[in-house]
Motif scaffolding. Structure first.
Motif: not given
Length: 454
Positions: A242-266
């Motif tokens: 985690d960029p904040a340094g607390d060891g938490a896992i930063a998971t992919k959001s719905r927005e990120d999945r939409v971004s990946q799909i949009a990128t492939i289409i792009g």
């Protein structure tokens, strides 16, 4: 002293200074273009600026910006995993997949730079993930583009065959295509052997690498843009820091999945529009990138900073200088001297070298269009075969597109994987490009012209 001779001296001085001092040659080239154009030739500054390669500038910026976004949102990792599965985890096949896909794209009519712009970022992403030489992967893409570039329906093939047909000399589109394809294929085999390909034959993409790609795919765009690292590789665990340094896992959001799909289409849209409808790849790439930035602002965080600005300066400066060289009559001066030698075989070799040297810095298409007519005087003697000379010139003028000063070489350099020593990578490409410029024309001449079998 004549302007052509002085321009050659200025060019040599630029290379010497850039070799001895850590000064970007593009900056030197802009100064050289100004001094040669304004002081020696009396050109207006507007005329010098008109030689600036705006289309290439837009291509370099647009493509690297787009693929920086694709890297941030994990799309590149998604493509990596898909291609690895396609070759059933055989690492040694990955460079060849890149070679033949790029060859197929250009063979059906795409411009070489457009195909390289699409394939180079993906290929170099593979190189980074699977510890393949980035020089090997980048050059496999460029040579693949040139391998298919002279098919009868490809841009280079149509141009060359049309020019030859207009001259009235014997023409063989198939021979020219096969000459280019076989030359580039053999060069690719040599590169594969020399740059560690044999070591890859026994390699497989392990679960660790697949987990790495999957873990990166599952990161949020914000975490990935913040230069996320992974937990110790020797521990057997895999997870984002985690960029904040607390060891938490930063998971992919719905927005990120939409971004990946949009990128492939792009990316698909980029290929279809740029290749299928001959729309400028730079405009299409930057349009797709901006749309993706609007869809997911987090995914484009830091993407502009990843544009290879030093490479943009290098390439645009050199091509501006080459434009002023043409205005000075330097290329015509050298070409006319070669054509008047009266020794057809030697003239053919020198024409091939002129094509190679100039094409390493400028447009291969323009050089082919200029030099084939210049070969007419010694072709008319009948001492050398027209098809052999044209094929040798075609090969000599395009295999040098591996140069970092050409569009294709520049695209490879601009898409160097993260963590790559870009200065070292530039020197590797420059050294390889210099070797090709020196050896390529004489080999093409010896094989295609001297035997007289074409």
């Amino acid at each position: 002293m004549s302007a052509p001779l002085l321009s050659i001296i200025i060019l040599a001085a630029m290379f010497l200074i850039a070799t001895l001092l850590p000064i970007n040659m593009g900056a030197l080239a802009f100064v050289g273009a100004f001094l040669l154009g304004a002081v020696v030739l009396g050109m207006e500054t507007d005329d010098i600026i008109a030689e600036f390669p705006g289309g290439l500038f837009l291509t370099l910026v647009g493509v690297t910006y787009l693929f920086a976004i694709a890297q941030n949102n994990g799309t590149i990792d998604l493509l990596v995993r898909g291609a690895v599965k396609l070759v059933r985890n055989r690492v040694a096949l990955i460079p060849w997949v890149m070679f033949f896909i790029t060859a197929a794209i250009t063979a059906v009519g795409a411009l070489g730079p457009a195909a390289v712009a699409i394939m180079a970022p993906v290929a170099l992403g593979f190189a980074a993930r699977h510890k393949i030489s980035p020089l090997l992967m980048g050059m496999m893409v460029v040579h693949g583009a040139q391998a298919g570039g002279f098919s009868p329906i490809a841009v280079y093939g149509v141009i060359v065959n049309s020019i030859v047909a207009d001259t009235g000399f014997e023409s063989s589109p198939l021979a020219i295509f096969l000459a280019s394809f076989i030359f580039n294929l053999l060069i690719a085999v040599a590169l594969f052997i020399v740059l560690g390909g044999r070591k890859l034959l026994s390699s497989r993409v392990g679960h660790f690498v697949e987990e790495a790609a999957e873990a990166r795919m599952n990161l949020s765009a914000g975490a990935r843009a913040a230069d996320v690292t992974f937990k110790g590789s020797g521990s057997g665990t895999y997870g984002p820091r985690d960029p904040a340094g607390d060891g938490a896992i930063a998971t992919k959001s719905r927005e990120d999945r939409v971004s990946q799909i949009a990128t492939i289409i792009g990316l698909i849209a980029l290929a279809v529009i740029a290749l299928g409808f001959s729309v400028d790849v730079g405009f299409v790439a930057i349009t797709v990138a901006v749309i993706l930035a609007l869809i997911s602002p987090k995914a484009q965080s830091g993407a502009v900073n990843k544009i290879a600005w030093s490479t943009v300066l290098l390439i645009c400066g050199m091509l501006t200088f080459v434009g002023v060289l043409q205005a000075a009559g330097t290329i015509e001066y050298v070409s006319d001297g070669v054509a008047s030698l009266g020794m057809p075989l030697l003239a053919a070799l020198l024409i091939c070298y002129i094509g190679a040297v100039v094409s390493a810095f400028a447009s291969s298409t323009a050089i082919l269009a200029a030099l084939i007519p210049l070969a007419i005087p010694f072709l008319e003697s009948g001492e050398v075969g027209a098809v052999g000379v044209v094929a040798a010139l075609a090969v000599s003028s395009t295999i040098v597109d591996v140069s970092p000063f050409s569009t294709n070489g520049a695209l490879v350099l601009a898409n160097a994987p993260e963590g790559t020593d870009k200065d070292r990578f530039y020197k590797q490409i420059l050294g390889y490009g210099g070797l090709v410029v020196l050896a390529g024309p004489v080999i093409a001449w010896l094989v295609l012209v001297v035997p007289g079998w074409l």
